[in-house]
Design a protein around this motif. Structure first.
Motif, PDB file in Angstrom:
ATOM      1  N   ARG A 227       0.840  -1.195   0.000  1.00 43.70           N
ATOM      2  CA  ARG A 227       0.000   0.000   0.000  1.00 43.70           C
ATOM      3  C   ARG A 227       0.875   1.245   0.000  1.00 43.70           C
ATOM      4  O   ARG A 227       0.590   2.236  -0.714  1.00 43.70           O
ATOM      5  CB  ARG A 227      -0.922  -0.018   1.223  1.00 43.70           C
ATOM      6  CG  ARG A 227      -2.025   1.028   1.116  1.00 43.70           C
ATOM      7  CD  ARG A 227      -2.909   0.989   2.363  1.00 43.70           C
ATOM      8  NE  ARG A 227      -3.537  -0.314   2.567  1.00 43.70           N
ATOM      9  CZ  ARG A 227      -3.306  -1.122   3.574  1.00 43.70           C
ATOM     10  NH1 ARG A 227      -2.427  -0.775   4.520  1.00 43.70           N
ATOM     11  NH2 ARG A 227      -3.914  -2.285   3.654  1.00 43.70           N
ATOM     12  N   GLY A 230       2.362   1.626  -3.429  1.00 45.52           N
ATOM     13  CA  GLY A 230       1.359   2.134  -4.376  1.00 45.52           C
ATOM     14  C   GLY A 230       1.088   3.604  -4.137  1.00 45.52           C
ATOM     15  O   GLY A 230       0.938   4.395  -5.098  1.00 45.52           O
ATOM     16  N   GLU A 231       1.027   3.996  -2.887  1.00 46.73           N
ATOM     17  CA  GLU A 231       0.782   5.404  -2.557  1.00 46.73           C
ATOM     18  C   GLU A 231       1.966   6.260  -3.001  1.00 46.73           C
ATOM     19  O   GLU A 231       1.778   7.374  -3.542  1.00 46.73           O
ATOM     20  CB  GLU A 231       0.561   5.527  -1.033  1.00 46.73           C
ATOM     21  CG  GLU A 231       0.099   6.893  -0.599  1.00 46.73           C
ATOM     22  CD  GLU A 231      -1.312   7.198  -1.066  1.00 46.73           C
ATOM     23  OE1 GLU A 231      -1.651   8.386  -1.174  1.00 46.73           O
ATOM     24  OE2 GLU A 231      -2.110   6.249  -1.302  1.00 46.73           O
ATOM     25  N   HIS A 232       3.179   5.714  -2.806  1.00 51.75           N
ATOM     26  CA  HIS A 232       4.363   6.457  -3.237  1.00 51.75           C
ATOM     27  C   HIS A 232       4.382   6.602  -4.750  1.00 51.75           C
ATOM     28  O   HIS A 232       4.717   7.693  -5.274  1.00 51.75           O
ATOM     29  CB  HIS A 232       5.626   5.729  -2.732  1.00 51.75           C
ATOM     30  CG  HIS A 232       6.879   6.405  -3.139  1.00 51.75           C
ATOM     31  ND1 HIS A 232       7.299   7.635  -2.646  1.00 51.75           N
ATOM     32  CD2 HIS A 232       7.854   6.037  -4.045  1.00 51.75           C
ATOM     33  CE1 HIS A 232       8.430   7.992  -3.218  1.00 51.75           C
ATOM     34  NE2 HIS A 232       8.803   7.005  -4.082  1.00 51.75           N
ATOM     35  N   PHE A 233       4.017   5.525  -5.405  1.00 54.12           N
ATOM     36  CA  PHE A 233       3.967   5.592  -6.867  1.00 54.12           C
ATOM     37  C   PHE A 233       2.915   6.574  -7.316  1.00 54.12           C
ATOM     38  O   PHE A 233       3.143   7.387  -8.246  1.00 54.12           O
ATOM     39  CB  PHE A 233       3.702   4.192  -7.440  1.00 54.12           C
ATOM     40  CG  PHE A 233       3.626   4.155  -8.923  1.00 54.12           C
ATOM     41  CD1 PHE A 233       4.800   4.261  -9.726  1.00 54.12           C
ATOM     42  CD2 PHE A 233       2.393   4.078  -9.599  1.00 54.12           C
ATOM     43  CE1 PHE A 233       4.710   4.251 -11.128  1.00 54.12           C
ATOM     44  CE2 PHE A 233       2.335   4.070 -10.985  1.00 54.12           C
ATOM     45  CZ  PHE A 233       3.482   4.146 -11.746  1.00 54.12           C
ATOM     46  N   ARG A 234       1.757   6.570  -6.682  1.00 54.79           N
ATOM     47  CA  ARG A 234       0.682   7.494  -7.062  1.00 54.79           C
ATOM     48  C   ARG A 234       1.109   8.921  -6.791  1.00 54.79           C
ATOM     49  O   ARG A 234       0.892   9.835  -7.613  1.00 54.79           O
ATOM     50  CB  ARG A 234      -0.590   7.137  -6.272  1.00 54.79           C
ATOM     51  CG  ARG A 234      -1.799   7.956  -6.694  1.00 54.79           C
ATOM     52  CD  ARG A 234      -2.982   7.516  -5.863  1.00 54.79           C
ATOM     53  NE  ARG A 234      -2.809   7.733  -4.434  1.00 54.79           N
ATOM     54  CZ  ARG A 234      -2.920   8.919  -3.831  1.00 54.79           C
ATOM     55  NH1 ARG A 234      -3.220   9.996  -4.538  1.00 54.79           N
ATOM     56  NH2 ARG A 234      -2.718   9.016  -2.549  1.00 54.79           N
ATOM     57  N   LEU A 235       1.709   9.139  -5.641  1.00 54.73           N
ATOM     58  CA  LEU A 235       2.126  10.495  -5.307  1.00 54.73           C
ATOM     59  C   LEU A 235       3.232  10.981  -6.257  1.00 54.73           C
ATOM     60  O   LEU A 235       3.240  12.154  -6.697  1.00 54.73           O
ATOM     61  CB  LEU A 235       2.616  10.533  -3.854  1.00 54.73           C
ATOM     62  CG  LEU A 235       1.529  10.368  -2.776  1.00 54.73           C
ATOM     63  CD1 LEU A 235       2.171  10.271  -1.400  1.00 54.73           C
ATOM     64  CD2 LEU A 235       0.542  11.526  -2.813  1.00 54.73           C
ATOM     65  N   HIS A 237       3.670   9.941  -9.301  1.00 53.91           N
ATOM     66  CA  HIS A 237       3.026  10.153 -10.592  1.00 53.91           C
ATOM     67  C   HIS A 237       2.284  11.477 -10.607  1.00 53.91           C
ATOM     68  O   HIS A 237       2.371  12.260 -11.602  1.00 53.91           O
ATOM     69  CB  HIS A 237       2.088   8.981 -10.898  1.00 53.91           C
ATOM     70  CG  HIS A 237       1.397   9.092 -12.208  1.00 53.91           C
ATOM     71  ND1 HIS A 237       2.072   9.025 -13.442  1.00 53.91           N
ATOM     72  CD2 HIS A 237       0.068   9.328 -12.530  1.00 53.91           C
ATOM     73  CE1 HIS A 237       1.221   9.203 -14.435  1.00 53.91           C
ATOM     74  NE2 HIS A 237      -0.035   9.374 -13.892  1.00 53.91           N
ATOM     75  N   GLU A 238       1.565  11.744  -9.499  1.00 47.15           N
ATOM     76  CA  GLU A 238       0.846  13.020  -9.428  1.00 47.15           C
ATOM     77  C   GLU A 238       1.837  14.178  -9.413  1.00 47.15           C
ATOM     78  O   GLU A 238       1.587  15.248 -10.008  1.00 47.15           O
ATOM     79  CB  GLU A 238      -0.030  13.032  -8.168  1.00 47.15           C
ATOM     80  CG  GLU A 238      -1.230  12.122  -8.281  1.00 47.15           C
ATOM     81  CD  GLU A 238      -2.077  12.130  -7.020  1.00 47.15           C
ATOM     82  OE1 GLU A 238      -1.653  12.809  -6.018  1.00 47.15           O
ATOM     83  OE2 GLU A 238      -3.157  11.466  -6.946  1.00 47.15           O
ATOM     84  N   GLN A 241       3.043  14.691 -12.961  1.00 49.60           N
ATOM     85  CA  GLN A 241       2.010  15.345 -13.763  1.00 49.60           C
ATOM     86  C   GLN A 241       1.900  16.817 -13.387  1.00 49.60           C
ATOM     87  O   GLN A 241       1.726  17.686 -14.275  1.00 49.60           O
ATOM     88  CB  GLN A 241       0.663  14.638 -13.552  1.00 49.60           C
ATOM     89  CG  GLN A 241       0.587  13.293 -14.226  1.00 49.60           C
ATOM     90  CD  GLN A 241      -0.766  12.615 -13.990  1.00 49.60           C
ATOM     91  OE1 GLN A 241      -1.615  13.171 -13.295  1.00 49.60           O
ATOM     92  NE2 GLN A 241      -0.945  11.449 -14.631  1.00 49.60           N
TER      93      GLN A 241
END
Length: 254
Positions: A227, A230-235, A237-238, A241
């Motif tokens: 988790r 995944g959160e690190h990857f999402r952050l 990625h955000e 962007q």
């Protein structure tokens, strides 16, 4: 001398009065002579009192002296008769008193003999009553002793029976206690074995629980790490962007 003779005559004349007081009435002649002598004495006393004493006796005085002499002899005779009768009465009274004494002594002897016989009869009756009472008391005592012996024998027999019953109950209690103690020892051994098996099962369960807990902890750690990744990857990625949008916005502004 005249006064002395008159005094003696008066005393002799007065003695029958005392005799009459003892039971015999005085005669009229004696009482008259006593009165005459007492009158002469009074006259002599009066003459001596006033000091007039006659030198020679008169005819009346001589006659009075003669009468007094005859009366003195008569009084002496009467006194002798009275003394004789008194002695006769005394002898008769003594005889009657002796007869009365003899009768009284006979009556006393008869009463004493009757009283002695009655006392002997009373003593015999008392002895018989006492013997009967003692015999009845002895019989009653024998009955009481027999009853007490019977009751004692019955009580001893009952006590022996109770003792036998108590011993039998005690033996049964001992047997039951021995059986219960053996059962308790067996149950204690079974309980010890069950406790040992339960302890072993608990130890195995604890090991299994520890292993399962370790596996669950590792799974949870892996989940948390996944988790976090995944959160690190999402952050990241955000953030990339956002950086791209900013560069694009700057380029448009320029």
């Amino acid at each position: 001398p005249i006064a002395g003779g008159a005094t003696a005559t008066a005393v002799a004349a007065l003695r029958p009065a005392s005799a009459s007081a003892r039971g015999r009435p005085p005669s009229l002649h004696t009482s008259g002579s006593a009165q005459l002598l007492s009158g002469g004495l009074r006259r002599e006393d009066g003459a001596a009192r006033f000091g007039t004493r006659s030198s020679a006796p008169t005819s009346q005085e001589r006659r009075a002296q003669d009468d007094s002499g005859g009366q003195g002899a008569e009084l002496a005779l009467l006194r002798a008769r009275f003394d004789l009768r008194l002695d006769v009465e005394r002898v008769r009274t003594q005889g009657a008193s002796e007869e009365l004494r003899a009768a009284c002594s006979d009556a006393l002897r008869s009463e004493h003999s009757v009283a002695a016989r009655q006392l002997t009869a009373l003593r015999e009756g008392f002895c018989q009553a006492e013997a009967l009472q003692r015999a009845s008391e002895a019989l009653a005592l024998q009955g009481l002793r027999a009853a007490s012996e019977q009751s004692a024998a019955a009580s001893r027999q009952e006590a022996a029976q109770r003792e036998a019953l108590l011993l039998e109950e005690l033996r049964l209690e001992r047997v039951s206690f021995a059986a219960a103690s053996s059962e308790a020892r067996a149950a204690r051994a079974e309980a010890a074995e069950a406790a040992e098996s339960a302890r072993e099962s608990l130890a195995s369960c604890a090991l299994e629980a520890a292993a399962s807990c370790q596996a669950q902890r590792e799974a949870q750690v892996a989940q948390v790490l996944g988790r976090l990744e995944g959160e690190h990857f999402r952050l990241s990625h955000e953030a990339a962007q956002e950086a791209y949008r900013r560069r694009a916005a700057q380029e448009e502004v320029e």
